[in-house]
Design a protein around this motif. Structure first.
Motif, PDB file in Angstrom:
ATOM      1  N   TYR A 200       0.836  -1.193   0.000  1.00 20.94           N
ATOM      2  CA  TYR A 200       0.000   0.000   0.000  1.00 20.94           C
ATOM      3  C   TYR A 200       0.875   1.249   0.000  1.00 20.94           C
ATOM      4  CZ  TYR A 200      -2.919   3.692   1.960  1.00 20.94           C
ATOM      5  OH  TYR A 200      -3.563   4.874   2.189  1.00 20.94           O
TER       6      TYR A 200
ATOM      7  N   HIS B 216      -2.886   3.379  -5.018  1.00 18.47           N
ATOM      8  CA  HIS B 216      -2.011   2.209  -4.980  1.00 18.47           C
ATOM      9  C   HIS B 216      -2.460   1.129  -5.966  1.00 18.47           C
ATOM     10  CE1 HIS B 216      -0.369  -1.542  -3.580  1.00 18.47           C
ATOM     11  NE2 HIS B 216      -1.504  -1.913  -3.068  1.00 18.47           N
ATOM     12  N   HIS B 217      -3.768   0.920  -6.053  1.00 19.07           N
ATOM     13  CA  HIS B 217      -4.286  -0.161  -6.904  1.00 19.07           C
ATOM     14  C   HIS B 217      -4.079   0.107  -8.394  1.00 19.07           C
ATOM     15  CE1 HIS B 217      -7.338   2.726  -5.609  1.00 19.07           C
ATOM     16  NE2 HIS B 217      -7.688   2.748  -6.865  1.00 19.07           N
TER      17      HIS B 217
ATOM     18  N   PRO C 266     -12.185   4.957  -4.973  1.00 16.94           N
ATOM     19  CA  PRO C 266     -11.532   3.788  -4.381  1.00 16.94           C
ATOM     20  C   PRO C 266     -10.598   4.117  -3.219  1.00 16.94           C
ATOM     21  CG  PRO C 266     -11.228   3.842  -6.774  1.00 16.94           C
ATOM     22  CD  PRO C 266     -11.908   5.112  -6.398  1.00 16.94           C
TER      23      PRO C 266
ATOM     24  N   ARG D 295      -4.181  -5.793   0.371  1.00 22.64           N
ATOM     25  CA  ARG D 295      -4.251  -4.352   0.627  1.00 22.64           C
ATOM     26  C   ARG D 295      -4.440  -3.531  -0.639  1.00 22.64           C
ATOM     27  NH1 ARG D 295       0.503  -2.955   4.932  1.00 22.64           N
ATOM     28  NH2 ARG D 295      -0.737  -3.473   6.727  1.00 22.64           N
ATOM     29  N   THR D 296      -5.287  -3.991  -1.532  1.00 24.69           N
ATOM     30  CA  THR D 296      -5.457  -3.321  -2.801  1.00 24.69           C
ATOM     31  C   THR D 296      -6.946  -3.184  -3.087  1.00 24.69           C
ATOM     32  OG1 THR D 296      -3.366  -4.218  -3.567  1.00 24.69           O
ATOM     33  CG2 THR D 296      -4.889  -3.472  -5.253  1.00 24.69           C
ATOM     34  N   ALA D 297      -7.382  -1.944  -3.306  1.00 27.48           N
ATOM     35  CA  ALA D 297      -8.814  -1.687  -3.437  1.00 27.48           C
ATOM     36  C   ALA D 297      -9.398  -2.404  -4.648  1.00 27.48           C
ATOM     37  CB  ALA D 297      -9.066  -0.188  -3.558  1.00 27.48           C
ATOM     38  N   GLU D 298      -8.696  -2.308  -5.770  1.00 25.96           N
ATOM     39  CA  GLU D 298      -9.234  -2.872  -6.999  1.00 25.96           C
ATOM     40  C   GLU D 298      -8.142  -3.665  -7.692  1.00 25.96           C
ATOM     41  OE1 GLU D 298     -10.814   0.606  -8.931  1.00 25.96           O
ATOM     42  OE2 GLU D 298     -12.570   0.627  -7.624  1.00 25.96           O
TER      43      GLU D 298
END
Lengths: 67, 269, 62, 582
Positions: free
Chosen positions: B146, B151-152, D50, D448-451
């Motif tokens: 994170y 981050h994603h 997000p 730990r990753t939203a998408e």
């Protein structure tokens, strides 16, 4: 009842991971069971166990003592 | 102390298990040669990576027969190179590639999807990983630590090219006049550097005012060639014209240079 | 459901009790652990190439 | 006078108050868990922005693993010390003072986190702490978060003093007696905690708090991270040891048997005391700046830390078997049927132990040095710790609540069948969720990753598909939330229930092999503490010295990246820079 209601509940709960992971195991050997079939199989298995538990065993009167 | 016989058996079995696990990992490290990320690199100043010897030149560099180094800077929220807006990381197959990865802001990771190539990227520290890429293929790259609000979205790509199709050309210099008188010829000399250690061939595409000239070039390993393109301005009106030169080597990374040529008297402002 | 009060049928002291069932269960667990560890290390991990190698070990030669 | 509340009414009130804070935290944390599981599996787009996911994730992590667990265990420890020493706390005022400190800390950190849901506050401006449970610098939270955390931990230190004080007074009156096992467990756990929390205390007080207040410009990200894991691994034993305590004390009793071995229980807790802390570097196997040798040492320590857990497995199962055989169980496996499966406290703890056996396995993988490349920071990791802290600890705490509540309130448990369904539902939900998480992790799906879906590549499922795994995770997460809801219904129902006189006695039966079988040296807490400290010094001095020598105390790097930046500003910047393709 051959086993107590709580034992039946636990037994059913134990069958769920077994069915889920059995499907994974079969997949690793290249046998693809669809989700529908896996769900149907688990319902059938739980139903079978329930039926077995509910139908009284002959000559067994204290089978429900385990609760 | 009163320990049941069975419990003694179990104690022994447990110790055997523990030692066996440590032995497996040791075999992986010593027998197979799997190395851990370590402290072999000096620390860096994340605020001055532009002046750093290694990280001022991000990207792939050949350092030996089949050995390459890839310098990567991770940032919120991409990789340079590797992720947008930079091109993917490109390396040849059958090579030994050492990644040097650092961060210019927060802690990230550099994780090659579907492989064991995976490291934390900590600002100030440099993660090094040596990897053998055997086959030509493409890998996804993602950040699994994170690192902030987006981050994603932090992702990238590594392309492993067939060894015989992999090029590392650069254009270190272009010698081009800024102005020529109308009717004269202009000569634009492009220095093409082949940073691979092997001889490589490619095509240079030179574009001037919508016309294209192409020139096949072969450059020895670790050396340069000069290619001259001539522009005839006889039929041109006095104006500013732009030119560009591009290396057509099939890499995702574009190597090009461009400039302007004024034909006739420069306009006085 | 019945109110809880352990329906104790007998008293087992320290010397009369051998946890043979525990040994059987934990023996099975041990076998599962060993099998899973070998599977995870040699199939899942080593099969997940490429892996980070040391430059010293390979000496740069391929 | 058999129930706890009759013997110690004032202490029972302290414990109840701690439990209720714990349960409120559980409710908040569980709700966040539901939102996450639905969003990141793509089942529902819960967050239009997000970034909110990370506020939710921070709430989920901190409220569950810090507030829910620690608030519950301090309650349990009060119970353990007072019942086993058979004396109340020395000073109620002192006891309520640590309760107050912990409450203040919880409130400050909790507010800082929850404030992240609103972008701008009047007067104070932007307050947030979207830094997750690990709060790795240079991500920066509002100072209130660090301050709250520090006060909370000081509160637990004072609580420990309370229990040591009780033991000390008891010892003066009973100079020749062995430390009763429950008190022994509390004291060893607290000694471990004092050593472990030094890491986070230094990280927060010396670096992160001054840095968040602007007194320091930079911190050394690797140093604060290492200090976090100095605390971050042993904290799992701070959750786990009370769960073990329940297994050692309550499971044999409820099974109708006696603890198999008191001496081995002591050995297990001593092993935890001395081995828990010098292992944290195994969370940093993939960190640059730490040499392979230090990582190997951490692995060796960690692997030996399996020993107390493996020993516990034997002793606890044997104690249950003893109960089952006393109840008429026969055969190698047939005795399992004779266990009191109808009792939710028993079933919950037994299922928690079973799932811990699986979680123990994935923990062995995590602890393996080079195999860590495969699983590091992947979805495998939350799969693992939802079996350990998320089940071994959480389900044990919930199940033991069914035993504790009547003891603490004098009221009958609201509904045994509902409670039983609750624990079984947890087992089923967690089976679905954690199984799929482990498998998803092996495909490389990150934690730990939203998408976790990407433009340039897809995850390749060797077996099944990513969609199936996501469906399993969402289903499991939903069942778990439902389970927590039922738990809360039972708790509230019990609190509103009438007084009952049918509550079983709280007396714990004598172990089969009692303390008289164990060597006196086991009770020498000073000796074990010294050994623990020496091991920590050996394991950490060189790595810390090397990190400081390489990067300096306050650098390199570590400029602040406050997590209270307005998200729209970030988005706008990135859009104008064209950095993001979406």
């Amino acid at each position: 009842m051959r086993i107590s209601r709580s034992s039946l509940l636990i037994l059913a709960a134990f069958m769920i991971p077994v069915v889920v992971e059995f499907r994974t195991l079969l997949l690793m050997f290249g046998i693809d069971v669809s989700i529908e079939a896996a769900v149907a199989a688990s319902v059938a298995a739980v139903a079978a166990v329930t039926l077995w538990a509910v139908i009284p065993a002959r000559g067994d009167h204290d089978g429900a003592e385990t609760a | 102390m009163n320990v049941h016989q069975y419990e003694r058996y179990w104690l022994i079995a447990a110790l055997v298990l523990i030692v066996a696990i440590i032995a497996t990992v040791t075999y992986g490290a010593v027998g197979i040669g799997i190395a851990m990320i370590d402290d072999s690199e000096e620390t860096v100043d994340p605020d001055a990576l532009g002046e750093h010897e290694r990280f001022s030149e991000t990207g792939t560099h050949q350092v030996g027969e089949n050995e390459y180094e890839v310098n990567v800077i991770a940032w919120q929220f991409s990789y340079e190179p590797g992720g947008s807006p930079d091109p993917p990381i490109e390396v040849p197959a059958g090579s030994e590639v050492t990644f040097y990865v650092t961060s210019e802001d927060v802690i990230h990771s550099f994780s090659v999807v579907g492989t064991n190539v995976n490291t934390m990227v900590i600002p100030g520290e440099v993660a090094t990983m040596t990897v053998e890429f055997d086959e030509a293929t493409e890998y996804g790259l993602l950040c699994n630590e994170y690192c902030g609000e987006l981050h994603h979205d932090m992702e990238g790509e590594i392309i492993v090219h067939p060894e015989e199709e992999f090029d590392l050309f650069e254009i270190p210099a272009v010698d081009a006049p800024e102005q020529v008188d109308a009717g004269e010829e202009a000569e634009i000399t492009v220095t093409l550097a082949n940073e691979r250690h092997q001889e490589r061939s490619t095509t240079l595409a030179f574009e001037f005012d919508g016309d294209e000239q192409r020139e096949d070039v072969t450059v020895d390993g670790e050396s340069t060639e000069e290619v001259t393109f001539t522009v005839d301005t006889t039929d041109l009106e006095d104006d500013d014209y732009s030119w560009s030169v591009t290396v057509e080597d099939g890499m995702e990374r574009t190597v090009d240079e461009s400039g302007q040529l004024t034909v006739g008297e420069p306009e006085e402002d | 459901m019945a109110l809880e009060e352990p329906q104790q049928k007998r008293q087992l002291g320290h010397d009369e009790f051998d946890p043979v069932g525990t040994l059987a269960l934990i023996g099975l667990y041990f076998l599962v652990l060993v099998a899973m560890w070998l599977f995870m290390y040699f199939v899942e991990f080593l099969g997940n190439d490429p892996t980070v190698v040391g430059t010293l070990v390979t000496g740069g030669a391929i | 006078m058999s129930t706890y509340v009759e013997r110690f009414p004032a202490e029972a009130k302290v414990i109840r108050s701690a439990f209720y804070v714990s349960f409120v935290s559980l409710a908040i944390g569980a709700l966040m868990g539901l939102l996450q599981t639905l969003h990141r599996t793509g089942m529902f787009e819960v967050f239009s922005e997000p970034g909110t996911y990370y506020t939710v994730l921070t709430t989920h992590g901190v409220f569950l693993v810090i507030a829910f667990t620690i608030w519950f265990l301090v309650g349990v420890f009060v119970w353990a010390v007072t019942t086993s020493l058979d004396r109340g706390v020395e000073s109620l005022r002192f006891t309520w003072s640590w309760y107050g400190l912990m409450s203040l800390g919880t409130a400050l950190a909790g507010i800082a986190i929850l404030a992240g849901f609103v972008d701008d506050w009047p007067i104070v401006g932007d307050v947030s702490a979207d830094v997750l449970f690990t709060f790795y610098a240079p991500l920066q939270a509002h100072p209130m978060f660090y301050l709250g955390l520090a006060i909370f931990i000081v509160g637990t230190w004072v609580a420990g003093v309370d229990w040591f004080r009780s033991w000390w007074v008891w010892k003066q009156e009973n100079p020749d007696e062995r430390i009763p096992l429950p008190t022994f467990m509390v004291l060893t756990t607290m000694l471990m905690w004092y050593i472990a929390t030094l890491g986070v205390a230094v990280a927060v007080l010396a670096f992160l708090l001054p840095w968040s207040l602007g007194l320091l410009e930079t911190v050394n990200p690797l140093l604060t991270r290492t200090l976090f894991w100095f605390f971050g691994h042993p904290v799992v034993y701070f959750w786990l040891m009370p769960a073990y305590m329940m297994w050692y004390l309550l499971l044999p009793k409820i099974s109708g048997g006696r603890l198999f071995s008191d001496p081995l229980a002591r050995v297990v807790f001593i092993l935890f005391l001395i081995l828990s802390v010098p292992t944290g570097i195994h969370h940093q196997y993939l960190d640059p700046g730490i040499s392979e040798g230090f990582k190997f040492i951490a692995m060796t320590n960690t692997m030996f830390l399996l020993l107390p857990s493996l020993l516990t497995a034997f002793t606890v199962v044997a104690s249950m078997e003893h109960g089952a055989r006393q109840r008429g169980g026969e055969g190698h496996f047939g005795w399992l049927k004779a266990l009191p499966w109808g009792n939710p406290a028993f079933t919950g703890m037994a299922l928690a132990g079973l799932m811990f056996a699986a979680g123990g396995f994935s923990g062995m993988i995590n602890a393996g040095m080079n195999i860590n490349y495969l699983v590091h920071n992947s979805f495998w990791v939350p799969g693992h710790f939802h079996l350990t802290v998320g089940t071994a600890v959480a389900l044990t705490f919930m199940a033991s609540t069914y035993w504790f509540l009547p003891q603490l309130t004098g009221r009958k448990l609201f509904s045994r069948p509902l409670a039983l369904v609750q624990v079984v539902l947890w087992f089923v939900g967690m089976t679905f969720m954690s199984n799929a998480m482990h498998r998803a992790g092996l495909l490389g799906i990150p934690r730990r990753t939203a998408e976790p879906w990407y433009d340039g590549f897809e995850f390749e499922a060797g077996v099944g598909s990513v969609g199936e795994l996501n469906a399993q995770i969402a289903l499991g997460g939903t069942l778990l939330t439902l389970s927590v809801a039922i738990f809360l219904v039972v708790v509230i129902g019990t609190a509103l229930n009438g007084k009952s006189s049918e509550i079983e006695t709280s007396v714990i039966p004598e172990p089969l092999s009692g303390p008289e079988d164990s060597p006196l040296v086991l009770d020498n807490l000073k000796l074990w503490t010294v050994i623990a400290v020496v091991l920590v010094v050996l394991a950490y001095t060189l790595p810390l010295a090397s990190i400081i020598d390489r990067g300096g105390l306050l650098g390199p790097g570590g400029r602040a990246f406050p997590m209270s930046l307005d998200s729209l500003v970030v988005l706008a910047q990135l859009a104008t820079e064209g950095a993001l393709p979406r």
